[in-house]
Design a protein around this motif. Structure first.
Motif, PDB file in Angstrom:
ATOM      1  N   PRO A  22       0.885  -1.171  -0.076  1.00  0.00           N
ATOM      2  CA  PRO A  22      -0.093  -0.186   0.080  1.00  0.00           C
ATOM      3  C   PRO A  22       0.875   1.168   0.054  1.00  0.00           C
ATOM      4  N   ARG A  23       0.577   2.256  -0.713  1.00  0.00           N
ATOM      5  CA  ARG A  23       1.296   3.387  -0.864  1.00  0.00           C
ATOM      6  C   ARG A  23       0.811   4.561   0.290  1.00  0.00           C
ATOM      7  N   ARG A  24      -0.485   4.391   0.643  1.00  0.00           N
ATOM      8  CA  ARG A  24      -0.835   5.018   1.761  1.00  0.00           C
ATOM      9  C   ARG A  24      -1.982   4.581   2.462  1.00  0.00           C
ATOM     10  N   SER A  25      -2.225   5.111   3.595  1.00  0.00           N
ATOM     11  CA  SER A  25      -3.265   4.564   4.608  1.00  0.00           C
ATOM     12  C   SER A  25      -4.701   4.545   3.730  1.00  0.00           C
ATOM     13  N   GLY A  26      -5.473   3.382   3.879  1.00  0.00           N
ATOM     14  CA  GLY A  26      -6.478   3.122   3.368  1.00  0.00           C
ATOM     15  C   GLY A  26      -6.351   2.591   1.941  1.00  0.00           C
ATOM     16  N   ASP A  27      -5.191   2.317   1.375  1.00  0.00           N
ATOM     17  CA  ASP A  27      -4.945   1.998   0.241  1.00  0.00           C
ATOM     18  C   ASP A  27      -5.076   0.383   0.092  1.00  0.00           C
ATOM     19  N   ARG A  28      -6.127  -0.112  -0.545  1.00  0.00           N
ATOM     20  CA  ARG A  28      -6.521  -1.460  -0.520  1.00  0.00           C
ATOM     21  C   ARG A  28      -5.553  -2.598  -1.258  1.00  0.00           C
ATOM     22  N   ARG A  29      -4.715  -1.901  -2.104  1.00  0.00           N
ATOM     23  CA  ARG A  29      -3.879  -2.656  -2.983  1.00  0.00           C
ATOM     24  C   ARG A  29      -3.333  -4.036  -2.252  1.00  0.00           C
ATOM     25  N   SER A  30      -2.813  -4.288  -0.941  1.00  0.00           N
ATOM     26  CA  SER A  30      -2.371  -5.312  -0.516  1.00  0.00           C
ATOM     27  C   SER A  30      -3.545  -6.343  -0.129  1.00  0.00           C
ATOM     28  N   ALA A  31      -4.796  -6.035  -0.246  1.00  0.00           N
ATOM     29  CA  ALA A  31      -5.885  -6.672   0.412  1.00  0.00           C
ATOM     30  C   ALA A  31      -6.130  -8.100  -0.417  1.00  0.00           C
ATOM     31  N   ARG A  32      -5.981  -7.698  -1.425  1.00  0.00           N
ATOM     32  CA  ARG A  32      -6.093  -8.957  -2.752  1.00  0.00           C
ATOM     33  C   ARG A  32      -5.091  -8.452  -3.688  1.00  0.00           C
ATOM     34  N   PRO A  33      -4.001  -9.110  -3.658  1.00  0.00           N
ATOM     35  CA  PRO A  33      -3.023  -8.659  -4.969  1.00  0.00           C
ATOM     36  C   PRO A  33      -3.259  -9.590  -6.031  1.00  0.00           C
ATOM     37  N   SER A  34      -3.177  -8.964  -7.097  1.00  0.00           N
ATOM     38  CA  SER A  34      -3.356  -9.605  -8.479  1.00  0.00           C
ATOM     39  C   SER A  34      -2.080 -10.721  -8.706  1.00  0.00           C
ATOM     40  N   PRO A  35      -2.217 -11.736  -8.979  1.00  0.00           N
ATOM     41  CA  PRO A  35      -1.167 -12.672  -9.260  1.00  0.00           C
ATOM     42  C   PRO A  35      -0.225 -12.260 -10.568  1.00  0.00           C
ATOM     43  N   VAL A  36       0.675 -12.391 -10.706  1.00  0.00           N
ATOM     44  CA  VAL A  36       1.581 -12.230 -12.187  1.00  0.00           C
ATOM     45  C   VAL A  36       1.094 -13.488 -13.123  1.00  0.00           C
ATOM     46  N   ALA A  37       0.630 -12.773 -14.144  1.00  0.00           N
ATOM     47  CA  ALA A  37       0.118 -13.873 -15.325  1.00  0.00           C
ATOM     48  C   ALA A  37       0.683 -13.445 -16.540  1.00  0.00           C
ATOM     49  N   VAL A  38       0.726 -14.631 -17.399  1.00  0.00           N
ATOM     50  CA  VAL A  38       1.511 -14.445 -18.713  1.00  0.00           C
ATOM     51  C   VAL A  38       0.365 -14.034 -19.630  1.00  0.00           C
ATOM     52  N   ILE A  39       0.489 -13.143 -20.313  1.00  0.00           N
ATOM     53  CA  ILE A  39      -0.262 -12.617 -21.543  1.00  0.00           C
ATOM     54  C   ILE A  39      -0.079 -13.243 -22.854  1.00  0.00           C
TER      55      ILE A  39
END
Length: 125
Positions: free
Chosen positions: A62-79
Protein backbone atom coordinates in the motif's frame (compact mmCIF):
# COMPACT_ATOMS: atom_id res chain seq x y z
CA UNK A 1 15.06 -17.41 -42.25
CA UNK A 2 14.37 -18.85 -38.80
CA UNK A 3 11.74 -21.55 -38.62
CA UNK A 4 9.39 -21.94 -35.66
CA UNK A 5 10.72 -23.48 -32.48
CA UNK A 6 10.72 -27.25 -32.02
CA UNK A 7 8.23 -28.97 -29.73
CA UNK A 8 10.95 -29.71 -27.18
CA UNK A 9 12.03 -26.07 -27.14
CA UNK A 10 8.41 -24.90 -26.72
CA UNK A 11 7.88 -27.26 -23.79
CA UNK A 12 11.14 -26.17 -22.13
CA UNK A 13 10.14 -22.50 -22.43
CA UNK A 14 6.66 -23.25 -21.09
CA UNK A 15 8.08 -25.01 -18.03
CA UNK A 16 10.69 -22.32 -17.37
CA UNK A 17 8.19 -19.46 -17.74
CA UNK A 18 5.80 -21.27 -15.37
CA UNK A 19 8.58 -21.56 -12.79
CA UNK A 20 9.49 -17.88 -13.22
CA UNK A 21 5.86 -16.84 -12.66
CA UNK A 22 5.76 -18.94 -9.48
CA UNK A 23 8.91 -17.14 -8.29
CA UNK A 24 7.45 -13.72 -9.15
CA UNK A 25 4.23 -14.55 -7.28
CA UNK A 26 6.18 -15.65 -4.21
CA UNK A 27 5.16 -19.33 -4.42
CA UNK A 28 8.77 -20.47 -4.89
CA UNK A 29 12.15 -19.07 -3.92
CA UNK A 30 14.27 -17.61 -6.73
CA UNK A 31 16.94 -20.19 -5.92
CA UNK A 32 14.77 -22.79 -7.69
CA UNK A 33 15.75 -21.12 -10.97
CA UNK A 34 19.33 -22.29 -10.41
CA UNK A 35 18.53 -25.94 -11.09
CA UNK A 36 17.21 -25.03 -14.55
CA UNK A 37 20.23 -22.87 -15.41
CA UNK A 38 23.74 -23.50 -16.67
CA UNK A 39 26.09 -23.53 -13.66
CA UNK A 40 28.04 -20.53 -14.96
CA UNK A 41 24.84 -18.52 -15.40
CA UNK A 42 22.82 -19.81 -12.44
CA UNK A 43 23.65 -16.99 -10.03
CA UNK A 44 22.66 -14.28 -12.53
CA UNK A 45 19.44 -16.06 -13.53
CA UNK A 46 18.42 -16.50 -9.87
CA UNK A 47 19.37 -12.88 -9.16
CA UNK A 48 17.09 -11.66 -11.95
CA UNK A 49 14.24 -13.81 -10.59
CA UNK A 50 14.78 -12.45 -7.08
CA UNK A 51 14.86 -8.85 -8.34
CA UNK A 52 11.59 -9.42 -10.20
CA UNK A 53 9.94 -10.97 -7.15
CA UNK A 54 11.00 -7.97 -5.07
CA UNK A 55 9.52 -5.59 -7.66
CA UNK A 56 6.21 -7.46 -7.58
CA UNK A 57 6.19 -7.34 -3.77
CA UNK A 58 6.90 -3.60 -3.87
CA UNK A 59 4.09 -2.99 -6.38
CA UNK A 60 1.66 -4.76 -4.05
CA UNK A 61 2.52 -2.66 -0.98
CA UNK A 62 0.00 0.00 0.00
CA UNK A 63 1.26 3.48 -0.87
CA UNK A 64 -0.85 5.33 1.68
CA UNK A 65 -3.23 4.49 4.51
CA UNK A 66 -6.52 3.18 3.25
CA UNK A 67 -4.96 1.82 0.03
CA UNK A 68 -6.51 -1.62 -0.44
CA UNK A 69 -3.83 -2.77 -2.88
CA UNK A 70 -2.44 -5.39 -0.50
CA UNK A 71 -5.86 -6.78 0.49
CA UNK A 72 -6.15 -8.95 -2.60
CA UNK A 73 -3.05 -8.70 -4.81
CA UNK A 74 -3.33 -9.70 -8.44
CA UNK A 75 -1.03 -12.56 -9.34
CA UNK A 76 1.49 -12.18 -12.12
CA UNK A 77 0.08 -13.81 -15.26
CA UNK A 78 1.41 -14.51 -18.74
CA UNK A 79 -0.31 -12.60 -21.54
CA UNK A 80 1.75 -13.77 -24.49
CA UNK A 81 4.89 -15.72 -25.34
CA UNK A 82 6.85 -15.18 -28.55
CA UNK A 83 9.74 -17.50 -29.22
CA UNK A 84 12.26 -18.43 -31.84
CA UNK A 85 14.94 -21.04 -32.18
CA UNK A 86 17.85 -19.20 -33.84
CA UNK A 87 19.79 -22.46 -34.09
CA UNK A 88 19.11 -26.04 -33.06
CA UNK A 89 19.61 -26.32 -29.32
CA UNK A 90 18.94 -22.66 -28.49
CA UNK A 91 15.59 -20.95 -27.96
CA UNK A 92 14.86 -17.34 -27.09
CA UNK A 93 11.56 -16.04 -25.76
CA UNK A 94 9.91 -12.70 -25.12
CA UNK A 95 7.11 -12.94 -22.56
CA UNK A 96 4.47 -10.30 -21.82
CA UNK A 97 3.36 -10.36 -18.17
CA UNK A 98 0.63 -8.55 -16.27
CA UNK A 99 -0.09 -7.95 -12.61
CA UNK A 100 -2.92 -5.66 -11.63
CA UNK A 101 -2.73 -2.68 -13.96
CA UNK A 102 0.98 -3.11 -14.70
CA UNK A 103 2.32 -4.82 -17.81
CA UNK A 104 5.96 -5.77 -18.13
CA UNK A 105 8.22 -8.11 -20.07
CA UNK A 106 10.59 -10.98 -19.55
CA UNK A 107 13.25 -12.11 -22.01
CA UNK A 108 15.05 -15.41 -21.72
CA UNK A 109 17.34 -17.80 -23.53
CA UNK A 110 17.54 -21.55 -23.00
CA UNK A 111 20.20 -23.83 -24.47
CA UNK A 112 20.27 -27.60 -24.79
CA UNK A 113 23.15 -29.16 -22.81
CA UNK A 114 23.44 -32.90 -22.19
CA UNK A 115 19.78 -33.46 -23.17
CA UNK A 116 18.53 -30.79 -20.73
CA UNK A 117 17.32 -27.29 -21.52
CA UNK A 118 19.16 -24.79 -19.31
CA UNK A 119 18.64 -21.05 -18.89
CA UNK A 120 21.56 -18.89 -19.89
CA UNK A 121 19.83 -15.49 -19.74
CA UNK A 122 16.84 -14.05 -17.89
CA UNK A 123 15.87 -10.38 -17.94
CA UNK A 124 12.81 -8.76 -16.41
CA UNK A 125 11.96 -5.39 -17.88
Amino acid sequence: MVAGASGDARLAVKRFVHLCVEVLNGYRPAAHLRRLSLPAEAAEVASQGLAGARRVTEMRRPRRSGDRRSARPSPVAVIKVNLCEPRPGAVEAAVALVTGERTWAMALRLELHDDSWCATTLRLI
